[in-house]
Motif scaffolding. Sequence first.
Motif, PDB file in Angstrom:
ATOM      1  N   GLU A 226      -6.763 -11.295   6.278  1.00 41.23           N
ATOM      2  CA  GLU A 226      -7.779 -10.401   6.231  1.00 41.23           C
ATOM      3  C   GLU A 226      -7.627  -9.454   7.021  1.00 41.23           C
ATOM      4  N   ILE A 227      -7.030  -9.550   8.109  1.00 43.74           N
ATOM      5  CA  ILE A 227      -6.563  -8.382   9.028  1.00 43.74           C
ATOM      6  C   ILE A 227      -5.519  -7.523   8.330  1.00 43.74           C
ATOM      7  N   VAL A 228      -4.556  -8.028   7.891  1.00 41.70           N
ATOM      8  CA  VAL A 228      -3.313  -7.260   7.164  1.00 41.70           C
ATOM      9  C   VAL A 228      -3.962  -6.345   5.842  1.00 41.70           C
ATOM     10  N   ALA A 229      -4.852  -7.359   5.218  1.00 44.66           N
ATOM     11  CA  ALA A 229      -5.428  -6.586   3.859  1.00 44.66           C
ATOM     12  C   ALA A 229      -6.178  -5.204   4.515  1.00 44.66           C
ATOM     13  N   TYR A 230      -6.852  -5.487   5.592  1.00 44.43           N
ATOM     14  CA  TYR A 230      -7.852  -4.542   6.067  1.00 44.43           C
ATOM     15  C   TYR A 230      -7.085  -3.157   6.545  1.00 44.43           C
ATOM     16  N   ALA A 231      -5.858  -3.626   7.243  1.00 43.02           N
ATOM     17  CA  ALA A 231      -4.947  -2.593   7.560  1.00 43.02           C
ATOM     18  C   ALA A 231      -4.322  -1.932   6.432  1.00 43.02           C
ATOM     19  N   ALA A 232      -3.847  -2.586   5.270  1.00 40.54           N
ATOM     20  CA  ALA A 232      -3.159  -1.834   4.240  1.00 40.54           C
ATOM     21  C   ALA A 232      -3.978  -0.906   3.366  1.00 40.54           C
ATOM     22  N   GLU A 233      -5.435  -1.334   3.472  1.00 46.29           N
ATOM     23  CA  GLU A 233      -6.393  -0.309   2.785  1.00 46.29           C
ATOM     24  C   GLU A 233      -6.223   0.969   3.461  1.00 46.29           C
ATOM     25  N   ARG A 234      -6.266   0.934   4.949  1.00 46.07           N
ATOM     26  CA  ARG A 234      -6.216   2.115   5.825  1.00 46.07           C
ATOM     27  C   ARG A 234      -4.711   2.745   6.093  1.00 46.07           C
ATOM     28  N   HIS A 235      -3.888   2.210   5.230  1.00 54.41           N
ATOM     29  CA  HIS A 235      -2.380   2.873   5.139  1.00 54.41           C
ATOM     30  C   HIS A 235      -1.911   2.301   6.674  1.00 54.41           C
ATOM     31  N   ILE A 236      -2.232   1.311   7.047  1.00 55.79           N
ATOM     32  CA  ILE A 236      -1.524   0.882   8.429  1.00 55.79           C
ATOM     33  C   ILE A 236      -0.596  -0.477   7.915  1.00 55.79           C
ATOM     34  N   ARG A 237       0.725  -0.427   8.385  1.00 51.92           N
ATOM     35  CA  ARG A 237       1.491  -1.494   8.149  1.00 51.92           C
ATOM     36  C   ARG A 237       1.376  -2.258   9.444  1.00 51.92           C
ATOM     37  N   ILE A 238       1.141  -3.624   9.385  1.00 55.51           N
ATOM     38  CA  ILE A 238       1.204  -4.407  10.431  1.00 55.51           C
ATOM     39  C   ILE A 238       2.726  -5.070  10.645  1.00 55.51           C
TER      40      ILE A 238
END
Length: 527
Positions: A226-238
Amino acid sequence: MDIIPFPAKIERQAGELNLTPETGILTDTANRWNADFLRGLLSAPSGFPLRVRTGDRAAKNVIRLRLEPGLERLGREGYRLEVRPDAIVIEAPGTAGVFYGIQTLRQLLPIEIEERRPVSGVDWRVPCVLIEDKPRFAWRGFMLDEGRHFQGKETVQLTLDLMTLQKLNVLHWHLTEDQGWRIEVKKYPKLTEVGSQRAGTSITLLGKQHDGIPHSGFYTQDEIREIVAYAAERHIRIVPEIEMPGHSLAALASYPELSCTGGPFKVATHFGIFPDIYCAGKETVFTFLQDVLDEILELFPSPYIHIGGDEAPKKRWKGCPDCQRRIREEGLKGEHALQVYFTNRIAAYLDSKGRHVMGWNEILQDGLVKGAVVQFWARGRERLLEAIRIEKRAVVMSTYLDAYLDHSYSLMPLSRSYRYEPVPAELGENDAGSILGLEFPLWSECVPNRARLDYQVYPRLTAMAETGWTPKDKKDFKDFRRRLEKLLGRLDRLGVCYAPLNEAEPPKVRQWFGIFTIPQPQTGTVE
Ligand code: ACM
Ligand code: ZN
């Protein structure tokens, strides 16, 4: 105009646009998510419906989002933002650029835009402007250490929201430590059953006495997704960090057979560097680590996987028959070469899965595989320069006296963080390209909660965000400080407990004595 990070090119134009209840959002299909994000941002405080329509027609009183292949010169993250009296147009070669254009528009609007409830009496005006913008560096990162203190999903999501506002694009997530293992691994349940809990937390940075209050916490794989997807939508790579071979006591407490001595061990309740690390002689250790990495790779699409590699004492390896046999059989020159063997083996495994290994600069020793990315924090600057010049080694810069957010503001005031130049002055134009960018880490020994986290991180991370994005010759600390006041108003509305400017930049006369005279919630740490 009070934009942070300051845009590469900005021209103020005459006039302004007023958002009204009739203003619409017009988007192409590629930017549908961006349009919904923008609508979510504007409609709550303004109370305007801001209907989203797809289409390509020219229209008045709209905010228009569109891909424009003709702007390829702006790169993957660049954008063009034009505010005219009749329309706002954000266009970019990719959706990341449009997203960053929205972040800039956000900062052109009154700070009440950050409220999540209707605010009355605000003129939703945007000054007319033409901006063409793109980042200086591809890697603009923040590192969160949750090994020492588990913060939880809400804090991580807020972190991602704040990164978004500042156009940061890498969250380096330090998930395993001596003091705690924070991610579910299905094949090795004890990592969280045992490794995510400790009996207490040291009451000082250097001492061993602990508070006796149990500390625990970890992320389930569903939460990670969930967190990785939330980040990806915001163009943030974890970029996940799974530490090895050192800083691994929580894993060894769970599975002591992975050590040189067999244990037993306890999850650490104090801080520092511990002698017990993964054994580099036993094949079972590599099987374990590869199994763990298999699950990590499933969860994190990042091309880079961080394996730490810092502060790994060689004491146990020196006395371990398995490690010594490995050294003999592989013809290695001692224990430091054994760590290179260890790193290279993990690197080869990641490479076989299409990923790159990354580690702190201790991994940078003779024989390190070419593709390994180095994160520089301390010591060995000459070695680093050589690796850049000769091997074209890719590097992320986090020099600890300029970048470590756990430091007190007396030691590392805001201005110092702002002036940090990640490209070493010794490098020529050709070699500067090896510097992927910069990252500010927060080690969390003394960060038990979000209030303390906010205080350590802001506004220094905001300073870093400007270095990561803005052309070097456009940076100006005085002007940044002025613009920062507006941004802090936004952070107030987002509920961030940042360090006020008089504490973030302690007065000059007191700076020398600062550690003793400026009140701090807790003393900062020096790693
Ligand atoms: C580090 O601060 N040990 C990377
Ligand atoms: Zn061993």
